[in-house]
Design a protein around this motif. Structure first.
Motif, PDB file in Angstrom:
ATOM      1  N   LEU A   1       0.835  -1.189   0.000  1.00 43.65           N
ATOM      2  CA  LEU A   1       0.000   0.000   0.000  1.00 43.65           C
ATOM      3  C   LEU A   1       0.877   1.248   0.000  1.00 43.65           C
ATOM      4  N   SER A   2       0.382   2.286  -0.604  1.00 41.40           N
ATOM      5  CA  SER A   2       1.087   3.560  -0.574  1.00 41.40           C
ATOM      6  C   SER A   2       0.917   4.198   0.800  1.00 41.40           C
ATOM      7  N   GLY A   3       1.677   5.248   1.062  1.00 40.59           N
ATOM      8  CA  GLY A   3       1.552   5.958   2.329  1.00 40.59           C
ATOM      9  C   GLY A   3       0.155   6.503   2.540  1.00 40.59           C
ATOM     10  N   GLY A   4      -0.440   7.054   1.486  1.00 37.37           N
ATOM     11  CA  GLY A   4      -1.794   7.592   1.583  1.00 37.37           C
ATOM     12  C   GLY A   4      -2.826   6.515   1.841  1.00 37.37           C
ATOM     13  N   GLU A   5      -2.653   5.355   1.196  1.00 31.79           N
ATOM     14  CA  GLU A   5      -3.576   4.243   1.410  1.00 31.79           C
ATOM     15  C   GLU A   5      -3.463   3.718   2.839  1.00 31.79           C
ATOM     16  N   MET A   6      -2.249   3.602   3.329  1.00 31.11           N
ATOM     17  CA  MET A   6      -2.064   3.147   4.713  1.00 31.11           C
ATOM     18  C   MET A   6      -2.689   4.128   5.694  1.00 31.11           C
ATOM     19  N   GLN A   7      -2.563   5.408   5.390  1.00 26.50           N
ATOM     20  CA  GLN A   7      -3.141   6.432   6.262  1.00 26.50           C
ATOM     21  C   GLN A   7      -4.665   6.318   6.292  1.00 26.50           C
ATOM     22  N   ARG A   8      -5.276   6.085   5.145  1.00 23.80           N
ATOM     23  CA  ARG A   8      -6.735   5.947   5.099  1.00 23.80           C
ATOM     24  C   ARG A   8      -7.209   4.685   5.816  1.00 23.80           C
ATOM     25  N   VAL A   9      -6.459   3.590   5.691  1.00 27.17           N
ATOM     26  CA  VAL A   9      -6.815   2.352   6.401  1.00 27.17           C
ATOM     27  C   VAL A   9      -6.732   2.582   7.908  1.00 27.17           C
ATOM     28  N   ALA A  10      -5.671   3.249   8.357  1.00 22.76           N
ATOM     29  CA  ALA A  10      -5.516   3.535   9.791  1.00 22.76           C
ATOM     30  C   ALA A  10      -6.671   4.400  10.288  1.00 22.76           C
ATOM     31  N   LEU A  11      -7.083   5.357   9.502  1.00 29.15           N
ATOM     32  CA  LEU A  11      -8.202   6.225   9.878  1.00 29.15           C
ATOM     33  C   LEU A  11      -9.490   5.405  10.010  1.00 29.15           C
ATOM     34  N   CYS A  12      -9.748   4.539   9.057  1.00 29.06           N
ATOM     35  CA  CYS A  12     -10.952   3.693   9.120  1.00 29.06           C
ATOM     36  C   CYS A  12     -10.928   2.799  10.354  1.00 29.06           C
ATOM     37  N   ARG A  13      -9.776   2.211  10.658  1.00 30.59           N
ATOM     38  CA  ARG A  13      -9.660   1.359  11.838  1.00 30.59           C
ATOM     39  C   ARG A  13      -9.960   2.150  13.110  1.00 30.59           C
ATOM     40  N   ALA A  14      -9.466   3.368  13.180  1.00 29.83           N
ATOM     41  CA  ALA A  14      -9.679   4.194  14.369  1.00 29.83           C
ATOM     42  C   ALA A  14     -11.149   4.583  14.516  1.00 29.83           C
ATOM     43  N   LEU A  15     -11.811   4.871  13.421  1.00 29.06           N
ATOM     44  CA  LEU A  15     -13.200   5.331  13.473  1.00 29.06           C
ATOM     45  C   LEU A  15     -14.188   4.211  13.763  1.00 29.06           C
ATOM     46  N   LEU A  16     -13.806   2.969  13.519  1.00 30.97           N
ATOM     47  CA  LEU A  16     -14.710   1.841  13.771  1.00 30.97           C
ATOM     48  C   LEU A  16     -15.162   1.756  15.226  1.00 30.97           C
ATOM     49  N   ARG A  17     -14.314   2.156  16.136  1.00 34.04           N
ATOM     50  CA  ARG A  17     -14.631   2.059  17.568  1.00 34.04           C
ATOM     51  C   ARG A  17     -15.443   3.236  18.095  1.00 34.04           C
ATOM     52  N   ARG A  18     -15.683   4.214  17.245  1.00 31.41           N
ATOM     53  CA  ARG A  18     -16.453   5.405  17.628  1.00 31.41           C
ATOM     54  C   ARG A  18     -15.910   6.043  18.901  1.00 31.41           C
ATOM     55  N   PRO A  19     -14.655   6.437  18.883  1.00 30.56           N
ATOM     56  CA  PRO A  19     -14.055   7.004  20.098  1.00 30.56           C
ATOM     57  C   PRO A  19     -14.627   8.387  20.421  1.00 30.56           C
ATOM     58  N   PRO A  20     -14.663   8.733  21.714  1.00 29.70           N
ATOM     59  CA  PRO A  20     -15.152  10.065  22.109  1.00 29.70           C
ATOM     60  C   PRO A  20     -14.123  11.166  21.836  1.00 29.70           C
ATOM     61  N   LEU A  21     -12.879  10.763  21.608  1.00 30.82           N
ATOM     62  CA  LEU A  21     -11.804  11.708  21.310  1.00 30.82           C
ATOM     63  C   LEU A  21     -11.028  11.184  20.116  1.00 30.82           C
ATOM     64  N   LEU A  22     -10.944  12.006  19.075  1.00 34.78           N
ATOM     65  CA  LEU A  22     -10.179  11.655  17.885  1.00 34.78           C
ATOM     66  C   LEU A  22      -8.907  12.499  17.867  1.00 34.78           C
ATOM     67  N   LEU A  23      -7.763  11.843  17.805  1.00 35.46           N
ATOM     68  CA  LEU A  23      -6.477  12.523  17.708  1.00 35.46           C
ATOM     69  C   LEU A  23      -5.918  12.261  16.317  1.00 35.46           C
ATOM     70  N   ALA A  24      -5.572  13.303  15.603  1.00 39.62           N
ATOM     71  CA  ALA A  24      -5.085  13.149  14.235  1.00 39.62           C
ATOM     72  C   ALA A  24      -3.850  14.025  14.027  1.00 39.62           C
ATOM     73  N   ASP A  25      -2.723  13.385  13.815  1.00 31.50           N
ATOM     74  CA  ASP A  25      -1.461  14.091  13.573  1.00 31.50           C
ATOM     75  C   ASP A  25      -1.233  14.162  12.076  1.00 31.50           C
ATOM     76  N   GLU A  26      -1.386  15.347  11.514  1.00 28.70           N
ATOM     77  CA  GLU A  26      -1.248  15.570  10.078  1.00 28.70           C
ATOM     78  C   GLU A  26      -2.118  14.584   9.288  1.00 28.70           C
ATOM     79  N   PRO A  27      -3.442  14.607   9.502  1.00 28.06           N
ATOM     80  CA  PRO A  27      -4.315  13.621   8.871  1.00 28.06           C
ATOM     81  C   PRO A  27      -4.335  13.669   7.352  1.00 28.06           C
ATOM     82  N   THR A  28      -3.893  14.765   6.763  1.00 29.81           N
ATOM     83  CA  THR A  28      -3.890  14.874   5.301  1.00 29.81           C
ATOM     84  C   THR A  28      -2.475  14.903   4.732  1.00 29.81           C
ATOM     85  N   GLY A  29      -1.486  14.632   5.572  1.00 25.93           N
ATOM     86  CA  GLY A  29      -0.089  14.788   5.184  1.00 25.93           C
ATOM     87  C   GLY A  29       0.374  13.975   3.992  1.00 25.93           C
TER      88      GLY A  29
END
Length: 80
Positions: free
Chosen positions: A1-29
């Motif tokens: 996977l490319s860096g951008g694809e890995m970043q999107r997969v990580a984002l999807c994994r994080a959002l699945l749990r519906r956390p009350p706090l989302l931390l994103a370090d350079e989410p569009t980097g």
């Protein structure tokens, strides 16, 4: 996977749990402008719909302008 694809997969994994706090370090980097906009729209929408707090770090003034509050850091210290 490319860096951008890995970043999107990580984002999807994080959002699945519906956390009350989302931390994103350079989410569009590693993304092109179009996908970066999609990711930011998704993060903002999820935070709004889930009533979650979204804390994101960015070097982009455009992305920072979309936040409710902005802290500018210089050499590790908050600027006034």
């Amino acid at each position: 996977l490319s860096g951008g694809e890995m970043q999107r997969v990580a984002l999807c994994r994080a959002l699945l749990r519906r956390p009350p706090l989302l931390l994103a370090d350079e989410p569009t980097g590693n993304l092109d402008e179009e996908n970066g906009e999609r990711v930011m729209e998704l993060l903002l929408a999820v935070a709004r719909e889930e009533r979650a707090a979204l804390l994101y770090v960015t070097h982009s003034r455009e992305l920072a302008a979309r936040a409710d509050a902005v802290w500018t850091l210089h050499s590790g210290r908050r600027e006034a």
